[in-house]
Enzyme design. Sequence first.
Site, short mmCIF file in Angstrom:
data_model
loop_
_atom_site.label_atom_id
_atom_site.label_comp_id
_atom_site.label_asym_id
_atom_site.label_seq_id
_atom_site.Cartn_x
_atom_site.Cartn_y
_atom_site.Cartn_z
N ASN A 15 46.97 41.78 41.72
CA ASN A 15 45.95 42.11 41.36
C ASN A 15 44.76 40.81 41.99
OD1 ASN A 15 43.36 42.32 40.19
ND2 ASN A 15 44.10 42.18 38.09
N TRP A 16 44.21 40.97 43.19
CA TRP A 16 43.63 39.93 43.88
C TRP A 16 42.15 39.69 43.01
CZ3 TRP A 16 44.23 41.49 49.58
CH2 TRP A 16 45.74 41.56 49.72
N LYS A 17 41.79 40.42 42.08
CA LYS A 17 40.43 40.28 41.33
C LYS A 17 39.45 39.85 42.25
CE LYS A 17 43.24 38.64 37.56
NZ LYS A 17 43.60 37.79 36.25
N HIS A 69 41.40 46.67 32.53
CA HIS A 69 41.75 45.36 32.88
C HIS A 69 41.36 44.72 31.79
CE1 HIS A 69 42.66 41.23 33.74
NE2 HIS A 69 43.68 41.78 34.66
N GLU A 99 49.68 43.46 28.97
CA GLU A 99 49.28 42.30 29.20
C GLU A 99 48.60 41.69 28.10
OE1 GLU A 99 48.10 41.67 33.71
OE2 GLU A 99 46.56 42.55 32.92
N GLY A 111 46.24 34.24 33.25
CA GLY A 111 45.59 33.12 33.78
C GLY A 111 45.96 31.83 33.29
N GLY A 127 47.55 35.40 39.81
CA GLY A 127 47.34 34.23 40.45
C GLY A 127 48.43 34.25 41.48
P1 PGA Z 1 47.89 36.34 35.96
O1 PGA Z 1 46.94 37.55 35.83
O2 PGA Z 1 49.11 36.67 36.86
O3 PGA Z 1 46.94 35.24 36.85
O4 PGA Z 1 48.06 35.67 34.51
C1 PGA Z 1 47.52 38.80 35.47
C2 PGA Z 1 46.45 39.78 35.49
O5 PGA Z 1 45.38 39.61 35.28
O6 PGA Z 1 46.64 40.96 35.84
#
Ligand code: PGA
Length: 257
Positions: free
Chosen positions: A7-9, A97, A169, A175, A237
């Site tokens: 997930n590159w956000k 999400h 999650e 994060g 990340g």
């Molecule tokens: P993260 O994010 O791996 O940076 O904790 C996961 C996500 O938001 O799907």
Amino acid sequence: MIHLVGNWKMQLNETESEALAKEVVRLWAAQGAGKPGATVVICPSHMALEECAKAVKGTPVALGAQDVFWEDKGAFTGEISPKTLKELGCEYCIVGHSERRQHLGETDDMVNKKVLALLRHDITPIVCVGETFEERNAGKRDAVVIAQVRAALANASPVGNQRIIVAYEPRWVIGTGKAVAPQDAAEMHLLIRGALEEILAAEARERCSVIYGGAVDAKNLAGFLAMDVIQGALVGGASLKPQEFATMAEIAADAAR
Ligand code: PGA
């Protein structure tokens, strides 16, 4: 089948996304393409989907979006339809999400509409569920997550090639770089599987997987995948670092054997 989803956000622009997609394809091709047990999915932002679709076409890397609207067409300013995602080559789409639930007021009802719309287009929804730190501390973790799963999948009944992925999650972990223990995640996966048993017929359930997300990286992935009940990972990340993500794909493929 193990799914490794990046997930590159909103972290990259179009040029950076295209370059990362090409790098993931190159490294995965070198390190383990064709290993059948793992599916690697990248989820760039909407404006980079077209270029990334070209980069992954004909490769073992699949394309996903980060969000969708639930109508195919109409006066919905700023939204993108599942029909358009399909035309762009998306096979997966993240919905619900926690960042969207938190910053954009996305509700369980909206998540459900998106799930149903995606299934209509044979796009696999990756449905995010998870509790906040306060909810966990208040002993509400299980109830919150079960309610989210039930609401998100109401009236969903995948058939044929349709699939649903539920991503557990814990919101307070995302994060932070500090994942929950694999046993903790596995416990939640079992709980989610139990909820799926209550709401879906056996045939539909077979088309569902449950994966873990939240601070997953190349160091801890194997520990999660060692838990039989965890069928993949949603990665934020670490998915932006091509070499690390390729290593994770390799770990996923090994775990799938
Ligand atoms: P993260 O994010 O791996 O940076 O904790 C996961 C996500 O938001 O799907």
